[in-house]
Design an enzyme around this catalytic site. Structure first.
Site, PDB file in Angstrom:
ATOM      1  N   GLU A 116       0.847  -1.196   0.000  1.00  0.00           N
ATOM      2  CA  GLU A 116       0.000   0.000   0.000  1.00  0.00           C
ATOM      3  C   GLU A 116       0.879   1.242   0.000  1.00  0.00           C
ATOM      4  O   GLU A 116       2.022   1.190   0.452  1.00  0.00           O
ATOM      5  CB  GLU A 116      -0.887   0.000   1.253  1.00  0.00           C
ATOM      6  CG  GLU A 116      -0.041   0.087   2.518  1.00  0.00           C
ATOM      7  CD  GLU A 116      -0.834   0.027   3.820  1.00  0.00           C
ATOM      8  OE1 GLU A 116      -1.667  -0.876   3.952  1.00  0.00           O
ATOM      9  OE2 GLU A 116      -0.595   0.893   4.674  1.00  0.00           O
ATOM     10  N   LYS A 118       2.626   4.538   1.194  1.00  0.00           N
ATOM     11  CA  LYS A 118       2.932   5.098   2.515  1.00  0.00           C
ATOM     12  C   LYS A 118       2.622   6.586   2.442  1.00  0.00           C
ATOM     13  O   LYS A 118       3.310   7.350   1.767  1.00  0.00           O
ATOM     14  CB  LYS A 118       4.391   4.867   2.867  1.00  0.00           C
ATOM     15  CG  LYS A 118       4.763   5.411   4.235  1.00  0.00           C
ATOM     16  CD  LYS A 118       6.135   4.922   4.664  1.00  0.00           C
ATOM     17  CE  LYS A 118       6.419   5.329   6.092  1.00  0.00           C
ATOM     18  NZ  LYS A 118       6.525   6.789   6.255  1.00  0.00           N
ATOM     19  N   ASP A 120       2.236  10.456   3.390  1.00  0.00           N
ATOM     20  CA  ASP A 120       3.087  11.389   4.112  1.00  0.00           C
ATOM     21  C   ASP A 120       2.209  12.340   4.921  1.00  0.00           C
ATOM     22  O   ASP A 120       1.951  13.469   4.525  1.00  0.00           O
ATOM     23  CB  ASP A 120       3.944  12.162   3.101  1.00  0.00           C
ATOM     24  CG  ASP A 120       5.150  12.784   3.760  1.00  0.00           C
ATOM     25  OD1 ASP A 120       5.366  12.541   4.964  1.00  0.00           O
ATOM     26  OD2 ASP A 120       5.867  13.519   3.072  1.00  0.00           O
ATOM     27  N   LYS A 319      11.106   3.186   0.605  1.00  0.00           N
ATOM     28  CA  LYS A 319      10.997   4.618   0.336  1.00  0.00           C
ATOM     29  C   LYS A 319      11.217   4.983  -1.131  1.00  0.00           C
ATOM     30  O   LYS A 319      11.907   4.283  -1.861  1.00  0.00           O
ATOM     31  CB  LYS A 319      12.019   5.378   1.198  1.00  0.00           C
ATOM     32  CG  LYS A 319      11.786   5.279   2.697  1.00  0.00           C
ATOM     33  CD  LYS A 319      10.438   5.826   3.052  1.00  0.00           C
ATOM     34  CE  LYS A 319      10.309   6.539   4.353  1.00  0.00           C
ATOM     35  NZ  LYS A 319      11.283   7.464   4.811  1.00  0.00           N
ATOM     36  N   CYS A 416       8.945  46.659 -18.939  1.00  0.00           N
ATOM     37  CA  CYS A 416       8.475  47.889 -19.604  1.00  0.00           C
ATOM     38  C   CYS A 416       8.684  49.128 -18.751  1.00  0.00           C
ATOM     39  O   CYS A 416       8.317  50.227 -19.157  1.00  0.00           O
ATOM     40  CB  CYS A 416       7.005  47.755 -19.978  1.00  0.00           C
ATOM     41  SG  CYS A 416       5.907  47.870 -18.561  1.00  0.00           S
TER      42      CYS A 416
HETATM   43  O1  JCF Z   1       0.825   5.358   5.279  1.00  0.00           O
HETATM   44  C1  JCF Z   1       1.556   5.304   6.242  1.00  0.00           C
HETATM   45  N1  JCF Z   1       2.278   6.357   6.553  1.00  0.00           N
HETATM   46  C2  JCF Z   1       1.642   4.063   7.053  1.00  0.00           C
HETATM   47  C3  JCF Z   1       2.325   4.050   8.256  1.00  0.00           C
HETATM   48  C4  JCF Z   1       0.997   2.913   6.596  1.00  0.00           C
HETATM   49  C5  JCF Z   1       1.042   1.749   7.340  1.00  0.00           C
HETATM   50  O2  JCF Z   1       0.416   0.660   6.920  1.00  0.00           O
HETATM   51  C6  JCF Z   1       1.733   1.705   8.579  1.00  0.00           C
HETATM   52  C7  JCF Z   1       2.383   2.884   9.024  1.00  0.00           C
HETATM   53  C8  JCF Z   1       3.048   2.810  10.261  1.00  0.00           C
HETATM   54  C9  JCF Z   1       3.044   1.631  10.985  1.00  0.00           C
HETATM   55  N2  JCF Z   1       1.744   0.552   9.312  1.00  0.00           N
HETATM   56  C10 JCF Z   1       2.389   0.515  10.485  1.00  0.00           C
HETATM   57  C11 JCF Z   1       2.381  -0.722  11.216  1.00  0.00           C
END
Ligand code: JCF
Length: 679
Positions: A116, A118, A120, A319, A416
């Site tokens: 999925e 991540k 921010d 990342k 100008c």
């Molecule tokens: O989207 C995120 N920043 C994100 C942070 C998504 C996750 O599934 C996370 C997380 C931080 C800890 N899952 C854990 C266990």
């Protein structure tokens, strides 16, 4: 039944409808009613609750901004620590992570993962008891966070009540609170306008600043959203949950929005493939993501893998390349736009950020330069997010060369030499030269010939600059007076390309009223407004003579836009140019007036639309109105027809119950075409 009982049932029914529509809108991303219909339900509930306050409950959709400003945030100890994730920066790291997992589990077969984006933003934990939101907390140091319940309750994507039967349960879910790029830009625009002197540097900071307001009424007007990614406690829930996916499904069904880019993958290769796909999609997403999270799908496996230090062994954050980098400001220049707005730009030592080389960054306006105190020679942090122009986030003051002097904002136009004037907020500087300023003239022409305007293929920026600089053309109307020898005489112009340009100019003469209006570059008249004006007036003359009042009667046109249109057509210079353009042969097909036969099915009938239609709702409504019908929002025994699109909601069911005739959208389309003839 007593009146009180009746009111309470009505209130309950309104709340259920609103909650269901919230679910369709926020979680499924498929609204089944219009915003206006939703607002009507909401206002009806508000007015009933106002009249009968004894029926107000904290979970009512009207109670998002309930409490008064707080004195401070109290501390909340998390039942289960909020951990961070281990990071990976390369595919090798990902393969090593998967191998460690297989070794530890002592299995040969591939292990499934959930991948999925991540997000921010900020991690938030929410507790629901008996399905009702009772607490929300920040991550804090992972062990103890802050109580931000009142603020989180104002976020519309956070349900105050879970869908389904959650009596006797206690649930903890976690997710990320974010701000979209659009919400962020709008917030900064408002901050500028209200002269708060505060701009947020990125959506994440803006989300953090918005969540940490002591007054929930302020948080409520900030464009915050939430995506949920984990189910951490589920006491009293009797579903059999075997995988992370099962958890996400349970959450989604309960009305907790899960990110739509979440996928189950078979192995490490699958993980890396998602990373690659989303790295490409990243630019087009509505919000910032800084990587991909992989999680072992099977909960048994998660359990046996456990934790190292402060992170689960069964999860990894892979990342993306950074979107922020440091570089040096080589010079600061100002650019003059089509409307004369003067934008300062930092010319940078080229630097690779978020996948591309960047050598310019916008400095927005004079007060932004002052706030940053950015100077030539400074080392700065620049940020590039999505497809927006890179910007300077911060100056690293201790790296400033001794000789660096503050930037002096020009008091006259660098192109100008006309005086620079400021708008009422003192923020936007403008060249007062109008079309006397060749920069404004050039930008206006570039807009005029652009794809969504007159669409003159082959008349690029460089050519326009030459044509203006050599004083070959003075207004956009002069474009249509160009002859082939003149064009062929320009730099880098061969005979063939001159002919092509002549052809393109000729072709552009057949246009549409909407394109022409957009091309004129009237302040505040973008594509959509131009289309709305064309629809309303159908021809140019009546628009040119329209007054403020008539303009404001058009949907989505407010006083500022209306004033700007009136001003434009009051300017003799503009009228002269328009006349010349029309004389040179620019024309468009007259919008066909619709003629309707009176014995059509919809004449005098009351119609309700439901479900997702393939045409814009406004168009469907307009068609019915043209046929002599009336469109209403709710189904009753007075309704004659219900037209259904995809995923029809309760309205279709109600129509069936009341015996109201239901018409499929495709049938309606055919019917409408048959019954509308152009004259
Ligand atoms: O989207 C995120 N920043 C994100 C942070 C998504 C996750 O599934 C996370 C997380 C931080 C800890 N899952 C854990 C266990």
């Amino acid at each position: 039944m007593t009146d009180g009982k009746k009111v309470s049932i009505k209130i309950q029914s309104l709340r259920e409808q609103i909650e269901e529509h919230n679910y369709y809108y926020h979680v499924l991303d498929k609204p089944v009613i219009t915003d206006a219909d939703y607002d009507r339900l909401f206002r009806e509930l508000q007015s009933l609750e106002h009249e009968y306050p004894q029926f107000i409950v904290p979970q009512s959709p009207t109670q998002r901004v309930g409490s008064k400003p707080l004195e401070g945030f109290s501390q909340i100890k998390h039942d289960i620590p909020m951990l961070s994730l281990s990071n990976a920066f390369s595919t090798d790291d990902v393969f090593a992570f998967v191998k460690r997992i297989k070794d530890r589990l002592n299995i040969e077969n591939e292990v499934e993962f959930i991948a999925e984006p991540k997000l921010d933003g900020l991690a938030v934990s929410i507790i629901y008891e008996n399905g009702n939101l009772i607490q929300a907390a920040t991550r804090g140091d992972g062990t103890t966070g802050e109580d931000i319940t009142a603020n989180v309750k104002t976020i519309k994507t956070v349900p105050l009540k879970l869908r389904g039967d959650f009596a006797g349960t206690r649930i903890e879910v976690r997710g990320e609170v974010i701000m979209t790029h659009q919400g962020f830009a709008e917030l900064n625009r408002q901050q500028d306008e209200q002269e708060t002197g505060k701009r947020y540097v990125n959506p994440r900071n803006a989300a953090a600043g918005s969540l940490r307001q002591l007054d929930p009424a302020i948080t409520a007007v900030r464009p915050l959203e939430m995506y949920f990614y984990s189910l951490d406690q589920y006491h009293g829930v009797d579903s059999q949950l075997e995988t992370q996916l099962d958890k996400l499904k349970l959450m989604k069904n309960a009305g907790l929005r899960v990110n739509p880019h979440t996928e189950v993958v078979a192995d490490a290769e699958g993980c890396v493939a998602v990373h690659q796909q989303l790295a490409e999609l990243r630019e087009s997403l509505a919000y910032d993501i800084d990587g991909i999270v992989y999680k072992v799908n099977k909960l048994d496996y998660q359990q046996s893998l456990g934790f190292v230090a402060r992170a689960p062994r069964w999860a990894l954050a892979h990342k993306f390349p950074a979107q922020e980098e440091t570089t040096i400001v080589n010079s600061i220049e100002v650019q003059v736009g089509r409307t004369g707005a003067i934008t300062p730009v930092a010319r940078l030592e080229p630097v690779f950020v978020g996948g591309v080389t960047v050598s310019n960054a916008t400095l927005h306006n004079k007060s932004e330069i002052e706030r940053l105190d950015v100077r030539v020679g400074d080392t700065v942090i620049i940020r590039r997010a999505g497809d927006v122009i890179p910007e300077v986030v911060e100056v690293i003051k201790n790296k400033r060369p001794k000789s660096a002097k503050p930037f002096v904002f020009p008091t006259s136009c660098p192109v100008c030499d006309s005086e620079v004037v400021y708008d009422s907020s003192e923020i936007i500087a403008r060249c007062s030269g109008g079309l006397f300023c060749s920069a404004q003239l050039k930008e206006g022409m570039k807009h005029f010939v652009s794809r969504k305007a007159m669409d003159i293929d082959g008349l690029g920026s460089k050519l326009i600059e030459q044509l203006v600089d050599t004083k070959t053309i003075h207004t956009v109307a002069d474009i249509y007076k160009l002859d082939k020898p003149t064009i062929a005489g320009l730099e880098r112009m061969a005979d063939k390309s001159a002919q092509n340009l002549m052809d393109a100019i000729e072709k552009s003469k057949t246009s549409t009223l909407a394109r022409f209006l957009y091309a004129l570059g009237i302040n505040h008249v973008g594509e959509t407004t131009a289309q709305a004006l064309a629809n309303h007036f159908t021809e140019l003359n009546s628009l040119m003579h329209a007054d403020q009042e008539e303009l404001e009667s058009i949907e989505d046109i407010g006083p500022i836009v209306a004033q700007s249109i009136v001003n434009f057509f009051n300017e003799q210079h503009n009228l002269d140019v328009i006349n010349e353009l029309l004389e040179s042969g620019i024309d468009w097909p007259v919008t066909e007036k619709i003629q309707v036969s009176e014995d059509n099915t919809f004449n005098g009938k009351t119609v309700v639309l439901t479900g997702t239609l393939s045409m814009p709702r406004e168009q469907a409504k307009a068609t019915i109105v043209n046929l002599g019908g009336k469109v209403t929002s709710s189904v009753s025994k007075n309704t004659d027809f219900v037209i259904v699109g995809d995923n029809p909601g309760s309205k279709a069911a109600k129509a069936e119950k009341l015996g109201v005739e239901i018409i499929d959208e495709t049938v309606f389309r055919e019917y409408a075409n048959l019954n509308i003839r152009s004259s």
